[in-house]
Motif scaffolding. Structure first.
Motif, PDB file in Angstrom:
ATOM      1  N   GLU A  11      30.990  41.081  41.853  1.00 31.43           N
ATOM      2  CA  GLU A  11      31.986  40.220  41.657  1.00 31.43           C
ATOM      3  C   GLU A  11      33.251  39.375  41.189  1.00 31.43           C
ATOM      4  O   GLU A  11      32.235  38.264  41.714  1.00 31.43           O
TER       5      GLU A  11
ATOM      6  N   GLY B 234      34.892  36.828  41.334  1.00 26.64           N
ATOM      7  CA  GLY B 234      35.363  35.652  42.780  1.00 26.64           C
ATOM      8  C   GLY B 234      33.688  35.161  43.726  1.00 26.64           C
ATOM      9  O   GLY B 234      33.887  34.647  44.431  1.00 26.64           O
ATOM     10  N   TYR B 235      32.936  35.804  42.670  1.00 27.23           N
ATOM     11  CA  TYR B 235      31.578  35.171  43.188  1.00 27.23           C
ATOM     12  C   TYR B 235      31.568  34.098  43.393  1.00 27.23           C
ATOM     13  O   TYR B 235      31.867  33.436  41.990  1.00 27.23           O
TER      14      TYR B 235
ATOM     15  N   ARG C 169      33.481  29.371  41.226  1.00 21.78           N
ATOM     16  CA  ARG C 169      34.344  30.846  41.260  1.00 21.78           C
ATOM     17  C   ARG C 169      34.518  31.808  40.375  1.00 21.78           C
ATOM     18  O   ARG C 169      34.912  31.089  39.580  1.00 21.78           O
TER      19      ARG C 169
ATOM     20  N   ALA D  67      38.455  35.900  47.877  1.00 26.94           N
ATOM     21  CA  ALA D  67      37.357  36.472  47.505  1.00 26.94           C
ATOM     22  C   ALA D  67      36.286  36.176  49.382  1.00 26.94           C
ATOM     23  O   ALA D  67      35.702  37.500  49.267  1.00 26.94           O
TER      24      ALA D  67
ATOM     25  N   THR E 261      40.295  39.523  38.435  1.00 27.24           N
ATOM     26  CA  THR E 261      40.001  38.896  39.290  1.00 27.24           C
ATOM     27  C   THR E 261      40.939  39.345  41.200  1.00 27.24           C
ATOM     28  O   THR E 261      40.143  39.529  41.824  1.00 27.24           O
TER      29      THR E 261
ATOM     30  N   ILE F  43      39.841  41.318  44.470  1.00 28.71           N
ATOM     31  CA  ILE F  43      40.010  40.513  46.069  1.00 28.71           C
ATOM     32  C   ILE F  43      40.904  41.044  46.902  1.00 28.71           C
ATOM     33  O   ILE F  43      41.148  40.738  47.832  1.00 28.71           O
TER      34      ILE F  43
END
Lengths: 102, 158
Positions: A36, A38-39, A45, B76, B100, B104
């Motif tokens: 995903e 932000g991993y 990140r 996140a 992104t 999140i």
């Protein structure tokens, strides 16, 4: 690149789009995992349009790294524990088709 | 995020500060939101934040500022969230950051798409939203009007 700079990384592709990074990983690597946005990988990140693809190749991980002013880079870096974390997430997503050994 | 009595929060995510309108619009939008009682955080790269800090040294128009990567990390990890996130986009990297944050946050997401390729970038937005779009590079007027038209002002009223 912050903490990425401290890694022994190789740039496979530079200043590409997130779509180009995804396509390259799909086409060139067989063990590919979806993560995903932000991993956290090596304290970095991962940024991009889901699903983000991260590949495992030998002892290395291949992953997209995005900088606001320079677009996306595709980096290869030593796995150092990240491979186990990726494999623990479950089956790999689709990647390059490998010939099955009989 | 469901408590209607608390102060509304907004995050302004700065992209690459290559085009002059970004800093000007970010400060204007921050000011507009703060006038409405919204708590505003601005995050961005060191150079993008420095442009804002130099333009508003006494913080008349801006609130807190945060490092971009740290901010993404907190979102996140679920350590922070905002009622509305505004992401400045003028290149593919900006699109990546917008996608992104959209994935999140539980809040509203408003991409602010500007620069010469604004229309093409808006067409390639990878998620559903109502962006503010104007091909602005130096003149902030058109982008300001586009934001005024699409911004969810009412959703941030408490």
């Amino acid at each position: 690149m912050g903490c990425i700079e401290s890694m022994n990384y190789t740039v496979l592709l530079k200043q590409i789009s997130f779509a180009e990074a995804r396509t390259y990983v799909k086409v060139h690597f067989s063990e590919v995992y979806e993560v995903e946005p932000g991993y956290k990988l090596h304290d970095a990140r991962l940024i991009g349009v889901p699903p983000l693809l991260v590949a495992v190749d030998g002892d290395d991980v291949i992953f997209p790294f995005t900088k606001p002013c320079h677009g996306t880079f595709l980096l290869r870096a030593p796995g150092n524990g990240e491979i186990e974390r990726l494999r623990a997430r479950g089956s790999p997503a689709t990647g390059k088709k490998t010939r099955r050994k009989s | 995020m469901g408590d209607q009595n608390r102060t509304a929060t907004a995050l302004i995510v700065l992209g690459c500060p290559q085009l002059p309108v970004q800093t000007s619009i970010a400060l204007w939008l921050s000011h507009e939101l703060r006038l409405r009682g919204v708590e505003v955080t601005i995050c961005g790269t060191p150079s993008a934040r420095k442009l804002v800090a130099v333009a508003d040294p006494d913080s008349h128009y801006r609130g807190a500022m945060e490092d971009l990567d740290a901010c993404i990390g907190r979102l996140a990890d679920g350590e922070a969230d905002y009622d509305c996130s505004v992401i400045f986009v003028h290149n593919d990297g900006g699109l990546s950051y917008a996608a992104t944050i959209a994935s999140i946050t539980d809040g509203l997401v408003v991409p602010v798409i500007y620069g010469e390729n604004a229309a093409a970038l808006a067409d390639s937005l990878p998620f559903d939203c109502r962006p503010a779009v104007a091909p602005a590079t130096h003149n902030p007027g058109p982008l300001k009007r586009a934001i005024r038209e699409v911004f969810p002002w009412d959703a941030l009223n408490r």
